[in-house]
Design a protein around this motif. Sequence first.
Motif, mmCIF file in Angstrom:
data_model
loop_
_atom_site.group_PDB
_atom_site.id
_atom_site.type_symbol
_atom_site.label_atom_id
_atom_site.label_comp_id
_atom_site.label_asym_id
_atom_site.label_seq_id
_atom_site.Cartn_x
_atom_site.Cartn_y
_atom_site.Cartn_z
ATOM 1 N N PRO A 178 0.815 -1.220 0.000
ATOM 2 C CA PRO A 178 0.000 0.000 0.000
ATOM 3 C C PRO A 178 0.849 1.270 0.000
ATOM 4 N N LYS A 179 2.055 1.200 0.593
ATOM 5 C CA LYS A 179 2.935 2.371 0.598
ATOM 6 C C LYS A 179 3.345 2.760 -0.813
ATOM 7 N N LEU A 180 3.385 1.769 -1.712
ATOM 8 C CA LEU A 180 3.719 2.063 -3.118
ATOM 9 C C LEU A 180 2.470 2.412 -3.911
ATOM 10 N N GLY A 181 1.320 2.399 -3.211
ATOM 11 C CA GLY A 181 0.073 2.749 -3.894
ATOM 12 C C GLY A 181 -0.678 1.552 -4.460
ATOM 13 N N TYR A 182 -0.268 0.338 -4.077
ATOM 14 C CA TYR A 182 -0.930 -0.863 -4.583
ATOM 15 C C TYR A 182 -1.856 -1.460 -3.528
ATOM 16 N N SER A 183 -3.122 -1.650 -3.895
ATOM 17 C CA SER A 183 -3.988 -2.276 -2.899
ATOM 18 C C SER A 183 -4.518 -3.616 -3.388
ATOM 19 N N ALA A 184 -4.296 -4.609 -2.530
ATOM 20 C CA ALA A 184 -4.757 -5.972 -2.781
ATOM 21 C C ALA A 184 -5.333 -6.469 -1.465
ATOM 22 N N ARG A 185 -5.989 -7.628 -1.495
ATOM 23 C CA ARG A 185 -6.445 -8.252 -0.251
ATOM 24 C C ARG A 185 -5.406 -9.301 0.129
ATOM 25 N N PHE A 186 -4.852 -9.180 1.328
ATOM 26 C CA PHE A 186 -3.809 -10.109 1.773
ATOM 27 C C PHE A 186 -4.338 -11.089 2.806
ATOM 28 N N PHE A 187 -3.932 -12.343 2.674
ATOM 29 C CA PHE A 187 -4.382 -13.385 3.599
ATOM 30 C C PHE A 187 -3.175 -14.198 4.067
ATOM 31 N N TYR A 188 -3.159 -14.478 5.369
ATOM 32 C CA TYR A 188 -2.139 -15.363 5.935
ATOM 33 C C TYR A 188 -2.791 -16.729 6.011
#
Length: 216
Positions: A126-136
């Motif tokens: 997100p700091k680079l401006g990329y938004s995805a949904r992250f899952f562990y």
Amino acid sequence: MMDRADTFLHKGKRKKLVELLRQKGFTNEKVLAAIEKVPRHAFLDSAFLNFAYDDEAFPIGEGQTISHPSTVAMQTDILQIKKGEKVLEIGTGCGYQTAVLLEMGARVFSIERQQKLYEKTKVFLPKLGYSARFFYGDGYKGLPQHAPFSKIIVTAGAPYPPDDLLKQLEIGGILVIPIGKGAEQTMNVITRKEEQIFDRTELGTFKFVPMIKDKA
Ligand code: SAH
């Protein structure tokens, strides 16, 4: 940090990387444009900064590696991503492939099995401006709660195509997965033609880190 800024030098090196990929036979302009946009140097440890735009794999911690740009280009090309498609990624790692998928216009759901990498990348991208949904979680199981997916990409070597992933692919969807039990795998492209009909093609040999099974 100044050295992570996206300077003209980095942009120039990315153009050269794209030229190299063209020489290696890549012709998908959308994929090449995505690779030209993503600042790969920002994903790497400072020790590798000068080599960030070579067509090489590098360590990203936890015994894992960022894939070669040519491998990222190939897997991304195979998926034939259309804007807005839901893509499931197994093996978030440092998030470079995730960023390339996002540049292609995909909505990305990404699973990582190693907690440290999961924690790091979900804050970093997100700091680079990329938004995805992250899952562990465990990529063998996919994300049934968010299925079906138009495309699924596995970025670690799998012994076989996991059943759960095949089930979570929509009809007409594509799964790209390196399959092999040893150090080398064959790139498999599996298309779900109908509910129970899967078409499978094999495309060349690769070296991925192995997919981790049920680690404690
Ligand atoms: N796409 C990544 C490549 C990472 S290497 C990048 O561009 O950086 C493969 C990744 O898969 C590693 O981060 C590894 O921890 C992860 N992985 C291995 N087994 C997994 C599993 N069962 N489920 C989810 N992720 C897994």
